[in-house]
Enzyme design. Structure first.
Site, short mmCIF file in Angstrom:
data_model
loop_
_atom_site.label_atom_id
_atom_site.label_comp_id
_atom_site.label_asym_id
_atom_site.label_seq_id
_atom_site.Cartn_x
_atom_site.Cartn_y
_atom_site.Cartn_z
N LYS A 203 0.83 -1.21 0.00
CA LYS A 203 0.00 0.00 0.00
C LYS A 203 0.86 1.26 0.00
O LYS A 203 0.52 2.25 -0.65
CB LYS A 203 -0.93 0.00 1.21
CG LYS A 203 -2.02 -1.05 1.19
CD LYS A 203 -3.06 -0.84 2.28
CE LYS A 203 -2.45 -0.73 3.65
NZ LYS A 203 -1.71 -1.95 4.06
N THR A 205 3.91 1.64 -1.26
CA THR A 205 4.50 1.86 -2.58
C THR A 205 3.45 2.33 -3.59
O THR A 205 3.74 3.17 -4.44
CB THR A 205 5.19 0.59 -3.12
OG1 THR A 205 4.24 -0.47 -3.24
CG2 THR A 205 6.32 0.15 -2.22
N ARG A 227 2.00 7.48 7.57
CA ARG A 227 2.30 7.31 8.99
C ARG A 227 3.80 7.16 9.19
O ARG A 227 4.51 6.65 8.33
CB ARG A 227 1.60 6.06 9.53
CG ARG A 227 0.10 6.18 9.64
CD ARG A 227 -0.53 4.85 10.01
NE ARG A 227 -0.35 3.86 8.97
CZ ARG A 227 -0.49 2.54 9.14
NH1 ARG A 227 -0.79 2.06 10.32
NH2 ARG A 227 -0.32 1.73 8.13
N LYS A 238 8.55 -7.03 9.33
CA LYS A 238 8.04 -6.37 8.12
C LYS A 238 9.01 -5.35 7.54
O LYS A 238 8.95 -5.01 6.37
CB LYS A 238 6.70 -5.71 8.47
CG LYS A 238 5.90 -5.25 7.27
CD LYS A 238 4.50 -4.86 7.73
CE LYS A 238 3.68 -4.31 6.57
NZ LYS A 238 4.07 -2.96 6.19
N ALA A 457 -3.03 -0.32 12.74
CA ALA A 457 -4.44 -0.48 12.40
C ALA A 457 -5.08 -1.67 13.10
O ALA A 457 -6.31 -1.74 13.19
CB ALA A 457 -4.60 -0.63 10.89
N PHE A 488 -3.16 -1.97 6.98
CA PHE A 488 -3.63 -3.34 6.79
C PHE A 488 -4.81 -3.39 5.81
O PHE A 488 -4.88 -2.60 4.88
CB PHE A 488 -3.97 -3.99 8.12
CG PHE A 488 -2.77 -4.17 9.02
CD1 PHE A 488 -1.62 -4.79 8.55
CD2 PHE A 488 -2.78 -3.70 10.31
CE1 PHE A 488 -0.51 -4.96 9.36
CE2 PHE A 488 -1.68 -3.86 11.14
CZ PHE A 488 -0.54 -4.50 10.65
N PHE A 576 4.06 -8.22 -9.34
CA PHE A 576 5.36 -8.78 -9.03
C PHE A 576 5.90 -9.51 -10.25
O PHE A 576 5.13 -9.90 -11.14
CB PHE A 576 5.27 -9.73 -7.84
CG PHE A 576 5.07 -9.04 -6.51
CD1 PHE A 576 6.09 -9.03 -5.57
CD2 PHE A 576 3.88 -8.40 -6.20
CE1 PHE A 576 5.92 -8.39 -4.34
CE2 PHE A 576 3.70 -7.77 -4.98
CZ PHE A 576 4.73 -7.76 -4.05
N TRP A 605 6.99 -0.05 -8.44
CA TRP A 605 8.20 -0.50 -7.74
C TRP A 605 9.40 -0.50 -8.68
O TRP A 605 10.49 -0.07 -8.31
CB TRP A 605 7.98 -1.91 -7.17
CG TRP A 605 9.02 -2.32 -6.17
CD1 TRP A 605 9.03 -2.11 -4.83
CD2 TRP A 605 10.25 -3.02 -6.46
NE1 TRP A 605 10.16 -2.63 -4.26
CE2 TRP A 605 10.93 -3.19 -5.23
CE3 TRP A 605 10.83 -3.51 -7.62
CZ2 TRP A 605 12.16 -3.83 -5.14
CZ3 TRP A 605 12.06 -4.15 -7.53
CH2 TRP A 605 12.71 -4.31 -6.30
#
Length: 752
Positions: A203, A205, A227, A238, A457, A488, A576, A605
């Protein structure tokens, strides 16, 4: 990295006249750096990998002839025609035949061109995409950010509205809101997602790629509001939250670590409250009323007087006296005795680290605490109510009032005790006075970003600050776009964005961008578990249309959840390298058939803003249409009904089940007049249900409400669902194994 291609004879000629030459290549994305690169002796060739529309005559002429490298590719009726424009009169002093060349990060005709020419010169060629998370920091470091003063000037800030923290970030003063109060707001875009894998689905990116596309390619004012990441996931599983690849906030090290110290300020303020609580319990238990009074209202130079916050407490008690000598013994007792019940203290200490062994602790075991030990716990810092207040406040006055309303526990006769009662509110406001200002940074392509607040979240409301959004909406103007992200899945972060953040701010979104990945959809379709740090199983690498089709049930459900609020949704498929075209087409087709206004594939990306141009066009089109935003529930509904509404309409539960403790808390909150607050569910982010292992769209379950807490200062009630913990733990192999510092260059390694 891109391989520099020069003809052998030309390279050799340069090496003969410059024996110390070691050819290297700099790839530039910011055109302003061309002149600097011209004078950099380490750069021997400049290759402009830019859209044709950006390659104006002035741009080309800015490059020194001896450094100009250009390959032009045209496709005519399926035949590849190559023209070399090489003004670098140089060559290698070794033959190319038999050498290995690796082309990293290239796609399309450019990759085909370089591969063909290298192989034609007898070289072996491998082509690879950027695939390692550790390249993010290298990409970030390869770009020199604009000076923050220049960025501020470009977006319309006055010098006195900026408070610089070095050259790459700055706090922005809230006075800007007054100056621009009559400026119309821009369009408001929320980025949410499907239920994620433990790896996250991108999210951040998508958010960054979208604003880069809106700014650089559609030439529209745009702003990202993100955030601040917690050090918990940064050093845990993560990683950071700066985005990745060519869609990230820079410098990413500064973004992911201390930034401007907001989380440290929150930690200090939160733990000051905790210290005040235990100290007050101790002092009340070991001193008489008169002794407490003489210490709380001491004589200074023969004069005794109440402080302003003590005067406010007297007024709440109904004691309308200002002279300390006028209070009766009964009034003195009421004033000095909070009578906090140690068993009913609800305020926890916090630390910004994943530390499972702090989930349950005992404090007060030293002899100096005279036997006043009690059990308590630590939460992670971003779960602090003070973090939620920072994210929801609209100014210093409002923040101070919210801090004062924070309930830290109950007295023995059942009355709520607040930070105001402890007398600590003013000190908290002082600790938070700088944290309330959003931090200005920029993306890799120079698009402005506000970084402010960082509540999770799953255990908080999961959105960046109201203030950052309001400032950005004024700065972009009526034709601009502000893109913010909810944590999330849409069932958690987006639901709280609408029901909590939008209620507080008065803002309403124009469109939701729902992020999905083929990887996550395969997991929801029955694929094997995905574990951070472990290679993906073959099901996620090879084409499997059945898994994708089955997993789209979760995507459909999240689209339906968005429609509950009357807001149009665009599905952004974060592509991806392992995704096949058949899988991509299937997801987009199902998304549009399920009610999405559009479904587009995104390559931000690997391509930056140009990889999200299609998404930007879709957002521009859909955001211009009228929507019918509505809240999910009425605040006047009972606490139980509000929880049930979320459980049934959003999560898909049959009903809820309240533990006796949860029911007792509801009765208490009703008695205290807290029932008209919105609900902030603390629930796992790995499933629509309370069971992390249940993927797709679980049905037939009862949602268990284990406990209920109240964040009165922040302004919401938060039920704890199932076994949800407010302090994450570290895995067997945390991210910190890969993080290090070069003692010579001071460069950080391994951060992602």
């Amino acid at each position: 990295m891109v391989l520099l291609l020069m003809k052998y004879a030309e390279l050799k000629a340069i090496r003969e006249t410059n024996p110390g030459l070691k050819p290297t290549l700099a790839i530039i994305q910011v055109i302003e750096e061309i002149l600097r690169l011209n004078e950099d002796s380490r750069v021997h060739g400049i290759f402009l990998h830019l859209p044709q529309s950006f390659l104006s005559k002035s741009v080309r002429n800015a490059i020194k002839p001896q450094k100009d490298v250009m390959v032009k590719v045209t496709l005519v009726r399926g035949n590849l025609n190559i023209q070399n424009f090489l003004s670098c009169n140089s060559s290698l002093d070794a033959p190319l035949v038999g050498k290995m060349a690796v082309l990293l990060g290239l796609e399309g005709p450019l990759k085909v061109t370089l591969q063909f020419l290298l192989q034609n010169n007898g070289m072996m060629v491998q082509t690879r995409q950027w695939s390692s998370k550790h390249f993010d920091i290298e990409i970030s470091r390869a770009q020199t950010p604009k000076p923050i003063s220049q960025l501020a000037q470009e977006i319309g800030l006055l010098p006195e509205e900026l408070e610089a923290y070095g050259n790459t970030k700055a706090k922005v003063h809230l006075s800007l809101l007054n100056r621009l109060q009559h400026q119309p707001n821009g369009k408001y875009v929320l980025v949410a997602g499907i239920t994620p894998t433990p790896l996250g689905e991108g999210k951040s990116t998508v958010t960054i790629g979208l604003v880069q596309a809106l700014s650089a390619h559609l030439k529209l004012n745009s702003f990202a509001c993100l955030r601040q990441p917690s050090q918990g996931p940064t050093f845990g599983v993560k990683g950071g939250a700066a985005g990745g690849g060519y869609a990230q906030v820079i410098p990413m090290e500064e973004f992911n670590l201390h930034l401007t110290g907001d989380i440290h300020a929150i930690t200090a303020a939160n733990n000051l409250v905790a210290a005040a609580i235990d100290a007050r319990i101790l002092h009340e238990a070991t001193q008489s009323d008169r002794a407490l009074y003489s210490r709380l209202v001491p004589s200074v130079n023969g004069v005794r007087c109440f402080s302003p916050i003590q005067m406010a407490r007297l007024q709440r008690l109904g004691i309308n006296k200002s002279d300390p000598s006028d209070l009766t013994p009964e009034e003195i007792r009421a004033f000095v005795r909070l009578d906090l019940d140690p068993e009913k203290v609800t305020w926890q200490r916090v630390v910004d680290t994943n530390d499972r062994f702090l989930r349950k602790i005992t404090v007060g075991q030293a002899n100096t605490e005279k036997g006043h030990a009690r059990q308590t716990q630590f939460d992670i810092a971003v779960a602090s109510e003070i973090m939620a207040i920072l994210a929801l406040t609209d100014g210093l006055g409002d923040m101070r009032a919210r801090l004062g309303r924070m309930v830290v526990g109950s007295s023995r006769n059942g009355q709520p005790i607040t930070a105001d009662d402890l007398g600590v509110t003013g000190a908290l406001a002082v600790l938070m006075k700088d944290a309330i200002k959003p931090t200005l940074m920029q993306t890799l392509e120079g698009t402005p970003v506000f970084v402010h607040a960082g509540p999770f979240a799953n255990i908080a409301h999961g959105n960046s600050s109201v203030l950052a959004d309001k400032l950005a909406l004024k700065l972009v103007g009526e034709e601009g776009y502000v893109v913010t992200e909810a944590g999330f899945g849409a069932d958690i972060g987006m639901e709280k964005f609408f029901n909590i953040k939008c209620r507080t701010s008065g803002l309403t979104p124009d469109v939701v961008v729902l992020v999905a990945t083929v990887r996550a959809l395969k997991m929801h379709g029955g694929g094997p578990n995905v574990t951070a740090g472990v290679p993906l199983p073959k099901e996620y690498i090879n084409e499997n249309l059945q898994l994708v089709a089955d997993g789209c049930s979760n995507l459909k459900k999240q689209i339906q959840i968005t429609h509950l609020f009357g807001v149009p949704v665009i599905v952004a498929l974060n592509v991806f390298k392992t995704d096949t075209q058949a899988e991509i087409d299937m997801v987009c087709r199902i998304a549009e058939a399920s009610g999405a206004s559009a479904a587009v594939q995104c390559h931000h990306w690997s391509r930056g803003g140009r990889g999200s141009v299609e998404l930007a066009h879709a957002v521009k089109k859909v955001a211009s249409q009228k929507n019918h935003f509505q809240f999910l529930y009425n605040l006047q509904d009972s606490i139980v009904e509000k929880i049930r509404t979320i459980a049934q309409k959003v999560y898909g539960a049959d009903d809820i089940e309240l533990s006796p403790e949860a029911q007792a808390k509801i009765d208490y909150y009703n008695q205290q007049g807290f029932s008209a607050l919105p609900i902030c569910m603390a629930k796992t982010h790995l499933s629509l249900s309370h069971m992390p292992e249940k993927k797709g769209v679980p049905t037939g379950f009862i949602l268990p409400i284990r406990d209920i807490r109240a964040s009165i200062g922040a302004g919401f009630i938060y039920p704890l669902v199932g076994t949800m913990s407010t302090m994450p733990g570290l895995p067997t192999r945390p991210c910190f194994y890969d993080i290090d510092l070069d003692p010579v260059t001071e460069e950080i390694k391994g951060l992602f």
